[in-house]
Design a protein around this motif. Structure first.
Motif, mmCIF file in Angstrom:
data_model
loop_
_atom_site.group_PDB
_atom_site.id
_atom_site.type_symbol
_atom_site.label_atom_id
_atom_site.label_comp_id
_atom_site.label_asym_id
_atom_site.label_seq_id
_atom_site.Cartn_x
_atom_site.Cartn_y
_atom_site.Cartn_z
ATOM 1 N N ALA A 47 0.830 -1.204 0.000
ATOM 2 C CA ALA A 47 0.000 0.000 0.000
ATOM 3 C C ALA A 47 0.862 1.251 0.000
ATOM 4 O O ALA A 47 0.602 2.220 -0.723
ATOM 5 C CB ALA A 47 -0.929 -0.008 1.216
ATOM 6 N N GLY A 50 2.321 1.494 -3.307
ATOM 7 C CA GLY A 50 1.326 1.945 -4.271
ATOM 8 C C GLY A 50 0.994 3.413 -4.100
ATOM 9 O O GLY A 50 0.856 4.160 -5.066
ATOM 10 N N GLY A 51 0.812 3.804 -2.834
ATOM 11 C CA GLY A 51 0.528 5.209 -2.561
ATOM 12 C C GLY A 51 1.674 6.107 -2.978
ATOM 13 O O GLY A 51 1.480 7.201 -3.512
ATOM 14 N N ALA A 54 1.578 6.257 -6.716
ATOM 15 C CA ALA A 54 0.455 7.091 -7.156
ATOM 16 C C ALA A 54 0.752 8.567 -6.939
ATOM 17 O O ALA A 54 0.448 9.422 -7.776
ATOM 18 C CB ALA A 54 -0.817 6.690 -6.419
ATOM 19 N N LEU A 138 -3.001 7.157 -1.822
ATOM 20 C CA LEU A 138 -3.566 5.884 -2.257
ATOM 21 C C LEU A 138 -5.082 5.896 -2.138
ATOM 22 O O LEU A 138 -5.799 5.421 -3.034
ATOM 23 C CB LEU A 138 -2.974 4.740 -1.440
ATOM 24 N N TYR A 141 -6.475 7.859 -4.894
ATOM 25 C CA TYR A 141 -6.360 7.121 -6.152
ATOM 26 C C TYR A 141 -7.504 6.115 -6.301
ATOM 27 O O TYR A 141 -8.101 6.000 -7.372
ATOM 28 C CB TYR A 141 -5.011 6.409 -6.202
#
Length: 542
Positions: A47, A50-51, A54, A138, A141
């Motif tokens: 996460a 991913g964050g 992003a 995240l 997003y």
């Protein structure tokens, strides 16, 4: 001694067995916890990663739209260009706020700071989900890919400082109106009171927060209510005494040369007010009917109207006058310049100009006196009085006293002159208008201009008609001895329609003695002798 193979093994006790089972169970639990922790760490790392990814992208998150313009997946510059091409505008509108007492005010998008250019909007769209906080980014997003992001979420939040300034300004006006627990609404002719609250207590911070949220939510209006358990009836008799008064019109003050203060007339029925109060619910706005009488003119209106219009004017020349006569014309004009005549007052030329003396600065010049042309101190002041007379006629003011010259003058038309002399004759006029008038004189290039300034209330104007004819001697009907004239004051309305035509004056001007051509006397004949009577016999008819 070594144990033999036929020796029996030791017997395991119950306690030892339990301990082994517990040890085995505890190891399994720890292993499960460890697995969960590892999974959580992996997920958190994913996460976070991913964050992070992003939040580090150089594109606007997917599915983002501003209005009907899709800009998801674009760079900031491309998004700005597309918004420009689509003629996108922020158009966040404004928020109307309603306070107790039905008081309304509006906070605009400009005041709140929510109006954006296309470039600013594209940057705001990019900033959504690019904060640098991986977790927050995240979440933004995921909202974007699910299509749950509104334009209000993308656009920057309302500027709290701008909202506060708008609120402070509105509350200053609100408190001025409702600070005494009531508002006099002259436009709608009602007295407003809030039942259950002597004064409306507004929490400014709370109100600002409500407005900021309204901009974020896209709301167009908010209501701020005030509740109170108190519902004591006002002292309506005292309130009547406090706010009710007769109307007072603004008037011209000669001392200050400005308008006096005006006052609106206000009246209400005390018994009706009590009934309306009793029938109202707690917290409700009570509207008590008022009888409102506006003044005919407010001080501000009257100040703008005073001496704003040129009502009449006349220009005459004195280029052929001697230096002394020119001095007298200009000095007399200076003495009447700026004179203000209030409604109902009468202007006296002799009184204002004063006695024509050398000490007063007047010079000796030609003047008419006793049917002759003589040298007199102040000769020429009649040109000023005559020019003033014409201006007064065109201003449609009332003539009180006026006399024509003994001989004709060249600077005004027939019947439009006004002669003066200390001790008489005199020229006087009255201000029969509603507002004061002012005399303004100008002397330039040997021309005298007299203007009457005041207030034109209806656009009417004056034209002067005159006719002149030759006057003949009664004894010698063929001998011209002067000129007669009659003048008419014609008043027209603003549309050019004739309102009235009134005879203003009859005038007579003698010719100068040398200009009158009397007939040459013929010789007186010798008287004839009287014949002697003839004696004849009388005859008679039967």
């Amino acid at each position: 001694m070594a144990k033999g193979k036929h020796e029996a093994p030791k017997k395991t006790t119950k306690t030892e067995s339990t301990k082994k089972a517990k040890a085995k169970s505890s190891g399994g639990a720890k292993k499960a916890v460890l697995i969960i922790v590892i999974v959580c760490v992996v997920l958190a790392a994913a996460a976070f990663g991913g964050g992070y990814l992003a939040g580090r992208s150089d594109k606007i998150h997917p599915n983002l739209t501003l209005g009907s313009v899709v800009i998801g997946g674009m760079s900031v510059s491309d998004a700005a260009a597309k918004l420009e091409a689509e003629h996108w505008t922020a158009d966040t509108g404004s928020v109307e706020v309603t306070l107790p007492g039905d008081y309304k005010f509006t906070v605009t998008a400009a005041e709140a700071g929510t109006d954006m250019s296309c470039a600013e909007a594209a940057q705001a769209a990019y900033d959504y989900g690019h904060s640098g906080n991986p977790i927050s980014d995240l979440m933004c997003y995921f909202k974007c890919i699910t299509g749950s992001v509104t334009q209000g979420a993308i656009m920057k939040a309302a500027n709290a400082d701008g909202v506060r300034k708008a609120v402070d300004k509105a509350l200053a006006d609100y408190n001025e109106r409702m600070g005494k627990g009531y508002e006099i609404d002259e436009e709608n002719a009602v007295l407003k009171l809030i039942k259950g609250a002597d004064t409306a207590d507004i929490d400014e911070n709370k109100l600002c927060d409500i407005i900021v949220r309204a901009f974020a939510d896209g709301s167009v209006g908010v209501n701020y209510g005030v509740s109170s358990d108190s519902s004591a009836e006002p002292d309506f008799d005292k309130l009547h005494e406090e706010i009710c008064a007769e109307v007072l019109d603004a008037k011209y003050d000669p001392e200050t040369q400005k308008a006096t203060e005006s006052r609106v007339g206000i009246e209400f029925d005390v018994d009706e007010a009590k009934k309306l109060w009793d029938n109202a619910e707690n917290g409700e706005t009570v509207n008590i009917p008022l009888t409102v009488t506006q003044p005919k003119y407010t001080a501000e209106q009257l100040d703008k109207m005073l001496f704003a219009d040129k009502l009449g004017s006349q220009t005459t020349g004195y280029s052929s006058s001697t230096a002394n006569r020119a001095t007298n014309v200009e000095l007399s004009a200076k003495k009447i310049n700026g004179y203000i005549l209030n409604p109902g007052e009468t202007f006296s030329y002799n009184t204002v100009v004063g006695k024509r003396t050398a000490e007063a600065g007047f010079k000796s010049a030609s003047a008419y006196s006793g049917g002759q042309v003589v040298q007199s101190i102040g000769g020429g002041v009649c040109q000023t009085s005559s020019t003033l007379y014409c201006a007064v006629l065109y201003a449609n003011l009332e003539i009180v006293a006026r006399s024509e010259h003994g001989f004709a003058v060249s600077y005004v038309p027939w019947g439009m002159d006004a002669t003066v002399s200390w001790g008489g004759p005199e020229f006087k006029f009255k201000n029969n208008r509603e507002f004061p008038v002012k005399i303004v004189t100008k002397c330039k290039n040997r021309q005298l201009t007299v203007e009457i300034w005041g207030t034109d209330v209806d656009g009417s104007y004056v034209k002067m008609d005159y006719s002149a004819w030759t006057v003949y001697d009664t004894t010698y009907p063929s001998v011209a001895i002067g000129t007669g004239a009659v003048t008419y004051r014609c008043v027209y309305d603003k549309d050019g329609e004739l309102i009235s035509r009134t005879k203003e004056a009859n005038s007579y001007y003698s010719y100068h003695p040398e200009a009158i051509k009397w007939p040459t006397p013929s010789p007186t004949p010798e008287p004839a002798e009287t014949p002697a009577p003839t004696e004849e016999a009388a005859s008679s008819d039967p």
